[in-house]
Design an enzyme around this catalytic site. Structure first.
Site, PDB file in Angstrom:
ATOM      1  N   HIS A  29      -3.773  -4.702   0.723  1.00  0.00           N
ATOM      2  CA  HIS A  29      -3.289  -5.174   2.022  1.00  0.00           C
ATOM      3  C   HIS A  29      -3.430  -6.696   2.112  1.00  0.00           C
ATOM      4  O   HIS A  29      -4.449  -7.211   2.576  1.00  0.00           O
ATOM      5  CB  HIS A  29      -4.090  -4.514   3.148  1.00  0.00           C
ATOM      6  CG  HIS A  29      -3.740  -3.083   3.367  1.00  0.00           C
ATOM      7  ND1 HIS A  29      -2.787  -2.687   4.275  1.00  0.00           N
ATOM      8  CD2 HIS A  29      -4.201  -1.946   2.772  1.00  0.00           C
ATOM      9  CE1 HIS A  29      -2.674  -1.369   4.247  1.00  0.00           C
ATOM     10  NE2 HIS A  29      -3.520  -0.898   3.346  1.00  0.00           N
TER      11      HIS A  29
ATOM     12  N   GLU B 239      -2.182  -8.694   4.155  1.00  0.00           N
ATOM     13  CA  GLU B 239      -2.282  -9.177   5.539  1.00  0.00           C
ATOM     14  C   GLU B 239      -3.719  -9.293   6.019  1.00  0.00           C
ATOM     15  O   GLU B 239      -4.011 -10.048   6.960  1.00  0.00           O
ATOM     16  CB  GLU B 239      -1.490  -8.258   6.489  1.00  0.00           C
ATOM     17  CG  GLU B 239      -2.086  -6.890   6.751  1.00  0.00           C
ATOM     18  CD  GLU B 239      -1.670  -5.832   5.742  1.00  0.00           C
ATOM     19  OE1 GLU B 239      -1.791  -4.633   6.060  1.00  0.00           O
ATOM     20  OE2 GLU B 239      -1.233  -6.206   4.641  1.00  0.00           O
TER      21      GLU B 239
ATOM     22  N   CYS C   7       0.824  -1.208   0.000  1.00  0.00           N
ATOM     23  CA  CYS C   7       0.000   0.000   0.000  1.00  0.00           C
ATOM     24  C   CYS C   7       0.862   1.263   0.000  1.00  0.00           C
ATOM     25  O   CYS C   7       1.456   1.596  -1.007  1.00  0.00           O
ATOM     26  CB  CYS C   7      -0.992  -0.027   1.154  1.00  0.00           C
ATOM     27  SG  CYS C   7      -2.376   1.130   0.931  1.00  0.00           S
TER      28      CYS C   7
END
Length: 218
Positions: free
Chosen positions: A192, A194, A97
């Site tokens: 993202h 994660e 990002c």
């Protein structure tokens, strides 16, 4: 906590941990007063995470859009130097990002400061991205199309020197970048990973690839 803190998202740290890495957060310091290359030398890989917006003057913008938020000049200066030194040294690098935007700016690229408000931004959105074949991104995710969890209102406008677009959203937004001539393993994603890595092998694959590249370099 009694004082202000420097932290990383637990989901991000857990994704690195699942990959077999030992995550460490680095304190930002003014590159004019500290040897960034020497600080990075103790680590086997670098992950540039998400965060606030980069100050527009860093990529030559004369004005600042009203939507720009959480600018931190010290973090900007440090992250930009980290990106340059990591790429120069060949240390494996995963940028996420804001991290992607940092690398783009570090290599002379520019950003669109706002994508056009709520109807156009990619905040709280999960959408498909098309992955370019034959890229490190495809090898890491094992996919030519993947569902990306996004939270950004800015995007790449002009790509930095040598960077190649390796994924796009349906609206044309640049979603991933690589540097074919990089000295070491490097890929950057605008989303993202994660957020969904705990249940999506394609997203966890990015962290696995970073740690694997770090181990190979030893």
């Amino acid at each position: 906590m009694r004082y202000a803190a420097e932290v990383n998202a637990r989901a991000l740290i857990e994704a690195v941990w699942r990959a077999g890495g030992e995550p460490v957060t680095i304190h930002p310091a003014d590159p004019a007063d500290t040897d960034v290359t020497a600080r990075l030398a103790r680590f086997d890989g670098v992950l540039l995470p998400g965060g606030g917006d980069i100050a527009p003057h860093r990529y030559g913008a004369a004005d600042t859009h009203d939507a720009v938020y959480d600018v931190d000049d010290l973090q900007d200066a440090f992250d930009l130097e980290v990106a340059r030194r990591t790429l120069d040294s060949g240390v494996p690098l995963l940028a996420i990002c804001r991290g992607l935007q940092v690398v783009n700016v570090a290599l002379g690229g520019t950003l669109q400061q706002d994508m056009g408000g709520r109807d156009h931004e990619h905040r709280h959105v999960v959408h498909p991205v098309a992955v370019r074949r034959g890229t490190l991104l495809e090898r890491a995710t094992g996919a030519q199309r993947t569902e990306a969890s996004c939270y950004h209102h800015q995007r790449v406008e002009r790509t930095g020197a040598g960077l190649r677009v390796t994924a796009r959203a349906a609206d044309g937004t640049v979603e991933a970048l690589e540097l074919p001539d990089a000295r070491g393993w490097f890929t950057a994603v605008q989303w993202h990973p994660e957020d969904t890595a705990h249940r999506d092998p394609a997203q966890q694959g990015l962290f696995d690839a970073l740690v694997r590249a770090a181990r190979t370099r030893l």
